[in-house]
Design a protein around this motif. Sequence first.
Motif, PDB file in Angstrom:
ATOM      1  N   THR A  44      43.588  21.528  12.182  1.00 19.17           N
ATOM      2  CA  THR A  44      44.518  20.443  11.852  1.00 19.17           C
ATOM      3  C   THR A  44      44.899  19.653  13.090  1.00 19.17           C
ATOM      4  OG1 THR A  44      45.437  21.664   9.967  1.00 19.17           O
ATOM      5  CG2 THR A  44      46.788  19.906  10.897  1.00 19.17           C
ATOM      6  N   ILE A  45      45.224  20.352  14.157  1.00 15.17           N
ATOM      7  CA  ILE A  45      45.632  19.684  15.390  1.00 15.17           C
ATOM      8  C   ILE A  45      44.486  18.884  15.996  1.00 15.17           C
ATOM      9  CG2 ILE A  45      46.335  20.117  17.783  1.00 15.17           C
ATOM     10  CD1 ILE A  45      48.132  22.346  16.706  1.00 15.17           C
ATOM     11  N   SER A  46      43.282  19.439  15.965  1.00 12.44           N
ATOM     12  CA  SER A  46      42.125  18.720  16.497  1.00 12.44           C
ATOM     13  C   SER A  46      41.894  17.423  15.735  1.00 12.44           C
ATOM     14  CB  SER A  46      40.874  19.607  16.424  1.00 12.44           C
ATOM     15  OG  SER A  46      41.002  20.730  17.273  1.00 12.44           O
ATOM     16  N   ALA A  47      42.073  17.470  14.416  1.00 13.83           N
ATOM     17  CA  ALA A  47      41.885  16.261  13.596  1.00 13.83           C
ATOM     18  C   ALA A  47      42.946  15.213  13.934  1.00 13.83           C
ATOM     19  CB  ALA A  47      41.945  16.625  12.116  1.00 13.83           C
ATOM     20  N   ILE A  48      44.186  15.642  14.115  1.00 17.77           N
ATOM     21  CA  ILE A  48      45.278  14.708  14.410  1.00 17.77           C
ATOM     22  C   ILE A  48      45.078  14.049  15.775  1.00 17.77           C
ATOM     23  CG2 ILE A  48      47.755  14.564  14.892  1.00 17.77           C
ATOM     24  CD1 ILE A  48      48.137  16.721  12.730  1.00 17.77           C
ATOM     25  N   ARG A  49      44.562  14.781  16.728  1.00 17.56           N
ATOM     26  CA  ARG A  49      44.343  14.221  18.061  1.00 17.56           C
ATOM     27  C   ARG A  49      43.341  13.059  18.046  1.00 17.56           C
ATOM     28  NH1 ARG A  49      46.783  17.105  22.053  1.00 17.56           N
ATOM     29  NH2 ARG A  49      47.252  19.311  21.680  1.00 17.56           N
ATOM     30  N   LYS A  50      42.541  12.965  17.001  1.00 24.60           N
ATOM     31  CA  LYS A  50      41.563  11.883  16.886  1.00 24.60           C
ATOM     32  C   LYS A  50      42.168  10.620  16.279  1.00 24.60           C
ATOM     33  CE  LYS A  50      37.743  15.170  16.337  1.00 24.60           C
ATOM     34  NZ  LYS A  50      36.696  15.684  15.403  1.00 24.60           N
ATOM     35  N   TRP A  51      43.398  10.730  15.788  1.00 25.15           N
ATOM     36  CA  TRP A  51      44.058   9.556  15.213  1.00 25.15           C
ATOM     37  C   TRP A  51      44.505   8.612  16.319  1.00 25.15           C
ATOM     38  CZ3 TRP A  51      47.756  12.282  11.155  1.00 25.15           C
ATOM     39  CH2 TRP A  51      46.959  12.872  10.163  1.00 25.15           C
ATOM     40  N   ASN A  52      44.918   7.433  15.926  1.00 29.47           N
ATOM     41  CA  ASN A  52      45.348   6.412  16.875  1.00 29.47           C
ATOM     42  C   ASN A  52      46.835   6.584  17.191  1.00 29.47           C
ATOM     43  OD1 ASN A  52      45.192   4.133  18.512  1.00 29.47           O
ATOM     44  ND2 ASN A  52      45.703   2.760  16.813  1.00 29.47           N
ATOM     45  N   LEU A  53      47.159   7.673  17.877  1.00 29.88           N
ATOM     46  CA  LEU A  53      48.547   7.973  18.209  1.00 29.88           C
ATOM     47  C   LEU A  53      49.057   7.003  19.274  1.00 29.88           C
ATOM     48  CD1 LEU A  53      48.351  11.884  18.426  1.00 29.88           C
ATOM     49  CD2 LEU A  53      48.903  10.468  16.433  1.00 29.88           C
ATOM     50  N   ARG A  54      50.337   6.731  19.226  1.00 33.84           N
ATOM     51  CA  ARG A  54      50.921   5.791  20.181  1.00 33.84           C
ATOM     52  C   ARG A  54      50.771   6.282  21.618  1.00 33.84           C
ATOM     53  NH1 ARG A  54      56.932   4.159  18.494  1.00 33.84           N
ATOM     54  NH2 ARG A  54      56.984   4.018  20.765  1.00 33.84           N
ATOM     55  N   PRO A  55      50.339   5.397  22.517  1.00 29.42           N
ATOM     56  CA  PRO A  55      50.180   5.808  23.919  1.00 29.42           C
ATOM     57  C   PRO A  55      51.474   6.303  24.547  1.00 29.42           C
ATOM     58  CG  PRO A  55      49.072   3.719  23.516  1.00 29.42           C
ATOM     59  CD  PRO A  55      49.885   4.017  22.289  1.00 29.42           C
ATOM     60  N   ASP A  56      52.607   5.728  24.116  1.00 29.45           N
ATOM     61  CA  ASP A  56      53.885   6.122  24.694  1.00 29.45           C
ATOM     62  C   ASP A  56      54.619   7.155  23.846  1.00 29.45           C
ATOM     63  OD1 ASP A  56      54.414   4.434  22.581  1.00 29.45           O
ATOM     64  OD2 ASP A  56      56.128   3.457  23.540  1.00 29.45           O
ATOM     65  N   GLY A  57      53.974   7.630  22.795  1.00 28.01           N
ATOM     66  CA  GLY A  57      54.593   8.654  21.958  1.00 28.01           C
ATOM     67  C   GLY A  57      54.435  10.039  22.574  1.00 28.01           C
ATOM     68  N   VAL A  58      55.353  10.919  22.262  1.00 26.53           N
ATOM     69  CA  VAL A  58      55.307  12.297  22.754  1.00 26.53           C
ATOM     70  C   VAL A  58      54.808  13.211  21.638  1.00 26.53           C
ATOM     71  CG1 VAL A  58      56.676  14.240  23.595  1.00 26.53           C
ATOM     72  CG2 VAL A  58      57.153  11.935  24.419  1.00 26.53           C
ATOM     73  N   SER A  59      53.838  14.033  21.944  1.00 29.13           N
ATOM     74  CA  SER A  59      53.292  14.962  20.948  1.00 29.13           C
ATOM     75  C   SER A  59      53.530  16.400  21.383  1.00 29.13           C
ATOM     76  CB  SER A  59      51.785  14.730  20.766  1.00 29.13           C
ATOM     77  OG  SER A  59      51.527  13.431  20.282  1.00 29.13           O
ATOM     78  N   ILE A  60      54.101  17.180  20.487  1.00 31.98           N
ATOM     79  CA  ILE A  60      54.282  18.612  20.727  1.00 31.98           C
ATOM     80  C   ILE A  60      53.468  19.344  19.662  1.00 31.98           C
ATOM     81  CG2 ILE A  60      55.910  20.516  20.978  1.00 31.98           C
ATOM     82  CD1 ILE A  60      58.089  18.531  21.551  1.00 31.98           C
ATOM     83  N   MET A  61      52.442  20.038  20.098  1.00 31.41           N
ATOM     84  CA  MET A  61      51.535  20.720  19.173  1.00 31.41           C
ATOM     85  C   MET A  61      51.684  22.233  19.306  1.00 31.41           C
ATOM     86  SD  MET A  61      49.910  18.077  17.868  1.00 31.41           S
ATOM     87  CE  MET A  61      49.228  16.441  18.201  1.00 31.41           C
ATOM     88  N   PHE A  62      51.734  22.907  18.174  1.00 36.04           N
ATOM     89  CA  PHE A  62      51.814  24.365  18.159  1.00 36.04           C
ATOM     90  C   PHE A  62      50.583  24.906  17.424  1.00 36.04           C
ATOM     91  CE2 PHE A  62      56.235  22.852  18.295  1.00 36.04           C
ATOM     92  CZ  PHE A  62      56.664  23.475  19.455  1.00 36.04           C
ATOM     93  N   PRO A  63      49.511  25.208  18.142  1.00 33.78           N
ATOM     94  CA  PRO A  63      48.274  25.669  17.509  1.00 33.78           C
ATOM     95  C   PRO A  63      48.319  27.146  17.141  1.00 33.78           C
ATOM     96  CG  PRO A  63      47.998  25.594  19.878  1.00 33.78           C
ATOM     97  CD  PRO A  63      49.390  25.084  19.599  1.00 33.78           C
ATOM     98  N   ASP A  64      47.186  27.690  16.749  1.00 32.44           N
ATOM     99  CA  ASP A  64      47.095  29.101  16.377  1.00 32.44           C
ATOM    100  C   ASP A  64      47.482  29.991  17.559  1.00 32.44           C
ATOM    101  OD1 ASP A  64      46.194  28.526  13.823  1.00 32.44           O
ATOM    102  OD2 ASP A  64      44.085  28.549  14.400  1.00 32.44           O
ATOM    103  N   ARG A  65      48.267  30.992  17.295  1.00 38.07           N
ATOM    104  CA  ARG A  65      48.666  31.969  18.308  1.00 38.07           C
ATOM    105  C   ARG A  65      48.557  33.376  17.713  1.00 38.07           C
ATOM    106  NH1 ARG A  65      48.610  29.026  22.931  1.00 38.07           N
ATOM    107  NH2 ARG A  65      50.078  27.265  22.873  1.00 38.07           N
ATOM    108  N   TYR A  66      48.629  34.365  18.585  1.00 37.85           N
ATOM    109  CA  TYR A  66      48.737  35.743  18.102  1.00 37.85           C
ATOM    110  C   TYR A  66      49.664  36.497  19.040  1.00 37.85           C
ATOM    111  CZ  TYR A  66      45.990  38.333  21.614  1.00 37.85           C
ATOM    112  OH  TYR A  66      45.555  38.954  22.755  1.00 37.85           O
ATOM    113  N   SER A  67      50.125  37.677  18.621  1.00 38.97           N
ATOM    114  CA  SER A  67      51.111  38.416  19.403  1.00 38.97           C
ATOM    115  C   SER A  67      50.811  39.911  19.410  1.00 38.97           C
ATOM    116  CB  SER A  67      52.524  38.164  18.848  1.00 38.97           C
ATOM    117  OG  SER A  67      52.863  36.789  18.984  1.00 38.97           O
ATOM    118  N   ILE A  68      51.434  40.611  20.352  1.00 35.51           N
ATOM    119  CA  ILE A  68      51.211  42.042  20.503  1.00 35.51           C
ATOM    120  C   ILE A  68      52.551  42.763  20.670  1.00 35.51           C
ATOM    121  CG2 ILE A  68      48.993  41.604  21.635  1.00 35.51           C
ATOM    122  CD1 ILE A  68      50.314  42.449  24.291  1.00 35.51           C
ATOM    123  N   CYS A  69      52.504  44.076  20.547  1.00 36.17           N
ATOM    124  CA  CYS A  69      53.691  44.918  20.747  1.00 36.17           C
ATOM    125  C   CYS A  69      53.301  46.075  21.662  1.00 36.17           C
ATOM    126  CB  CYS A  69      54.203  45.443  19.408  1.00 36.17           C
ATOM    127  SG  CYS A  69      55.592  46.610  19.548  1.00 36.17           S
TER     128      CYS A  69
END
Length: 403
Positions: free
Chosen positions: A171-196
């Motif tokens: 999803t994030i890769s697809a959005i990055r290909k859009w014509n996002l504003r040059p002065d806009g701020v993007s915060i992306m939270f991609p797939d993550r994993y965690s441990i204990c």
Amino acid sequence: MKAEITYLAGVEKPKAEPSAPFDTLVLDFLEALSKEIRRDRESLKYPEMAAFGFWIRRAHVEEFKKRYADGRVRIGRSVVFHMAASNVPLLFAYSMVMGLLAGNSCVVRISIRCQEEDFKLCEIINNLLNIPPFASMRDRISVFSCERDHEMVRSWAEACDGLMVWGGNETISAIRKWNLRPDGVSIMFPDRYSICILDQKTIARMQGEELRNLAHSFVNDTYAMDQNACSSPRYIIWNQGEEKEEAEAVHRMWWEAVEKEAVSYDLSPHKATKKYEALCRYTMTMEGIIKTERYGNLVYTILLSGIPKAPETYRGTWGLFFEYQGDYRKVLKELAVSQLQTVTYYGLDSKELMDYVMDHHLYGIHRIIPVGNAMNMDLIWDGQDTIRMLSREIIREEEHGSV
């Protein structure tokens, strides 16, 4: 023909009027929303709703506010567009709160396949926005539902001043290909994993209520969202020496305690079948398996002789865990790929753990927190300070006389 947009809360187009972070009206609105959630009987059947209501209570938000009391002048960016994954209940609301606290108006798209509690919360929010004290807040919020490929989604993403996306890598890769504003701020939270990381000697000394409480905290970290949350541990690292015989007894004691605390978990036939399929698939294809264990249908464990390559690609869901036993320092570097988000721990010195991460220049790892706190949302997430990123700092200098 694509389904129409359904507006769930607020207005269709919010005002583009940034304000200072932690604006009093926003804090008043969140406090009122917290009370409405606690007052609504239907909301009580959703644990995630109660947790969100507790998170936005005035005292907690004021604690967040203190972090930014540094004398600097900040103001929101204006309009922030939020896209939240549908498999984590109320994620859209946490994202929206971050945008509001940073001083912005918020447009939020939620999936038509969201959870029941998502739509219930939208109803509560909209009702609250319709009362006179929050008329101006209504002009700062827009929550709508539509298909992911609806043209409105791309339109808002390309027009907004700030963009927050909680979704998979594709999803994030697809959005990055859009014509996002040059002065806009993007915060992306991609797939993550965690441990204990659990210290075996510490667990071995536990019994009775102490063991039950820790197991309950672990269950809250994992089963609460079907183990789908990015902060839910998949790998359990038993920090221990060579005491193999003792280890087996301690591990069994632990997992039996977890099984008892997870008894109220809704393990539907679909989940149980999929989890068993995953266990069988990993057993046939995964290298380095020492043994597998089943504790009823609630807990499945896979004991590994080492950490597999690309550890983030192995998914544990609905109570399926990968285990490794040995000194955690021998494998943490292999686990600390860029996708490693949260490390929960028990029986270890957190400073020692932090020092090891820093001294060995580990990649990944954004949170080191005690067992039981994995699901605690923070304004700093994945190492990104949402308040500072979604606001802008204004520098002011005094005029000086001629020299």
